[in-house]
Design an enzyme around this catalytic site. Structure first.
Site, short mmCIF file in Angstrom:
data_model
loop_
_atom_site.label_atom_id
_atom_site.label_comp_id
_atom_site.label_asym_id
_atom_site.label_seq_id
_atom_site.Cartn_x
_atom_site.Cartn_y
_atom_site.Cartn_z
N ASP A 1 0.88 -1.17 0.00
CA ASP A 1 0.00 0.00 0.00
C ASP A 1 0.92 1.22 0.00
O ASP A 1 1.70 1.40 0.94
CB ASP A 1 -0.88 0.00 1.25
CG ASP A 1 -1.81 -1.21 1.30
OD1 ASP A 1 -2.16 -1.73 0.23
OD2 ASP A 1 -2.17 -1.63 2.42
N GLU B 1 -8.95 0.04 -4.65
CA GLU B 1 -8.04 0.78 -3.77
C GLU B 1 -6.88 1.33 -4.59
O GLU B 1 -6.03 0.56 -5.03
CB GLU B 1 -7.47 -0.15 -2.67
CG GLU B 1 -8.52 -0.72 -1.74
CD GLU B 1 -7.92 -1.67 -0.70
OE1 GLU B 1 -6.71 -2.00 -0.78
OE2 GLU B 1 -8.68 -2.09 0.19
N HIS C 1 -3.23 0.23 -3.39
CA HIS C 1 -2.84 -1.18 -3.25
C HIS C 1 -2.33 -1.77 -4.57
O HIS C 1 -2.96 -1.60 -5.60
CB HIS C 1 -4.05 -1.99 -2.75
CG HIS C 1 -3.78 -3.46 -2.65
ND1 HIS C 1 -3.61 -4.10 -1.44
CD2 HIS C 1 -3.62 -4.43 -3.60
CE1 HIS C 1 -3.37 -5.39 -1.67
NE2 HIS C 1 -3.37 -5.60 -2.97
ZN LIG Z 1 -3.31 -3.25 0.46
#
Ligand SMILES: [Zn+2]
Length: 477
Positions: free
Chosen positions: A384, A441, A444
């Site tokens: 991330d 996301e 990510h």
């Molecule tokens: Zn992640």
């Protein structure tokens, strides 16, 4: 901050397009074809649904990875329809190996040696030359192939192979043979042709096939050579695996073997067991990211109370990653350095126990992986990240990190032009080094080849997890 036009332009121009995936096309009623790119080669991955309910609910992924092994396909076409599951086959040149040109060099791989980092390197070197771009491209190709096979849901993988007489035989695994270390057990069919045999990773499948009189080899998980083959991958991940190995042209023999496989699947009913490693296995090393490159800005949110659980989940702000993913991330960092930008890292490897704690607070598979299946973070293969400027300040993005909602989706466009440009830039620099994005996301990314590493519940920190107590203490069942 908006990047100056010239600087951004030069950065984007320097990035190599990295597009391993192609749209899925419907071929016939029951089959789909994905055309995957590997350098200048185009490989068709044809997947056929084998109508039927499946062997007693066993999700079987049948696969033929060598394009010259036509006897196996003929046998599969005769025996498998109606038994359920899925048959995946590679079509390209009609050859066993896949040759491709990338970065001005010719490369060659055995497509059954590409499923672990060590295997990829070995096959590229053995058949030609290794290069990082070729390794990245092969890793992405392997991921796409495994995805097309349905390996993430499969209870058993059945590989279909043909061999050339007397070169690769069951005798190779006998005591004193060249592959003896790969075998935990061996059953030899009396007077059988040594070219026709099974190779399995599961003791019950071994016993059942041996009881039917076949020659069978059981893989030795502790000592098997990491050659990047599908059996090594399946053994590592806890997916029962059967290789139906028959001599080229032995169609009747291979059909009989396949019929017995179908019967054995119905009686044994293999189930995948998610293999959870409490220490990283051979070929998998969790490294402190700052030792690979000390210039990452680290903001380990799960070491603070500033995360979705409101508690500290890990004892220190060290980010761990599987070594190949860490080195890949360092290449992204290097590509940004010339442009006055760096990566800030929020999370990398995450112990399965931490995954469970997150899931208790946010049991929504769009944002948190179900611990019953495991996250790519648990494999040390997901990161991330966001972008920071030279002073370490975060560039504006469409949402905050770990903001669960549509603003974190890649398709969200109702943000400032700056935020959208920054998100796009992050996507491009990460993809240029092979990282794969996640639609829900923007922060990510998965490293290609993540399937080679098991879900781990290892604790690489020098202290206990959950310094504020585990979330279960708050939420008794
Ligand atoms: Zn992640």
């Amino acid at each position: 901050m908006i990047l100056p036009r010239t600087r951004r332009g030069s950065l984007l121009a320097a990035l190599v397009a990295f597009v391993p995936f192609a749209p899925v096309e419907a071929d016939a009623a029951d089959s789909t074809r994905r055309t995957l790119a590997l350098g200048d080669a185009r490989i068709d991955v044809v997947t056929r649904s084998l109508d039927g309910r499946g062997a007693a609910g066993v999700a079987a992924a049948f696969v033929s990875v060598h394009d010259d092994e036509n006897t196996a396909i003929l046998a599969a076409d005769t025996v498998l329809p109606g038994h359920g599951g899925r048959l995946t086959e590679l079509r390209h040149s009609g050859d066993r190996e896949i040759g491709f040109r990338l970065g001005g060099r010719d490369h060659r791989i055995d497509p059954n040696r590409i499923f672990t980092p060590a295997g990829r390197r070995a096959t590229l070197e053995a058949l030609g030359v290794w290069s990082q771009p070729a390794d990245d491209a092969v890793a992405a190709f392997a991921d796409a192939l495994l995805g097309a096979m349905g390996i993430d849901e499969a209870d058993v993988v059945v590989a279909l192979h043909n061999n050339t007489p007397d070169r690769y035989t069951v005798a190779s695994y006998a005591h004193g043979g060249p592959l003896a270390a790969d075998a935990a057990d061996l059953h030899l069919r009396p007077h059988g042709d040594p070219d026709d045999f099974f190779f399995v990773t599961d003791r019950r499948l071994f016993d059942a096939l041996a009881a039917k009189g076949h020659s069978v080899v059981l893989q030795h998980e502790a000592t098997v050579a990491d050659d990047g083959s599908l059996s090594v991958l399946c053994g590592r991940l806890g997916i029962p695996y059967v290789n139906v190995e028959a001599e080229h042209g032995h169609q009747a023999e291979q059909e009989a073997m396949l019929r017995d496989v179908v019967e054995v699947l119905e009686s044994v009913r293999p189930k995948r067991i998610m293999a959870v490693a409490t220490v990283p296995p051979a070929g998998c090393e969790l490294v402190d990211l700052s030792t690979i490159d000390p210039t990452f800005v680290i903001d380990a949110r799960y070491a603070t109370t500033d995360n979705v659980t409101g508690r500290r989940l890990v004892p220190s702000g060290t980010i761990f990653l599987e070594r190949s993913a860490a080195e890949r991330l360092a290449r992204v960092q290097a590509s940004l350095r010339h442009h006055g930008l760096r990566l800030k890292v929020f999370d990398g490897y995450r112990p399965l126990a931490v995954q469970r704690a997150l899931w208790r607070v946010k049991p929504d598979a769009r944002y948190v992986a179900d611990p019953a299946k495991g996250s790519r973070h648990n494999r040390g293969s997901a990161v991330d990240v966001t972008l920071v400027d030279g002073a370490g300040h975060e560039l504006a993005m469409p949402s905050a990190f770990d903001e669960f909602g549509e603003r974190s989706h890649l398709e969200f466009t109702d943000a400032t032009p700056e935020a959208l440009e920054h998100r796009e830039l992050l996507q491009k620099v990460m993809r240029a080094e092979g990282f794969m994005p996640m639609p829900t996301e923007w922060w990510h990314f998965d490293a290609p080849g993540w399937r080679a590493f098991p879900v781990m519940d290892a604790n690489p920190y020098q202290a206990a997890l959950f310094p504020d107590g585990d979330t279960t203490e708050q939420d008794p069942p």
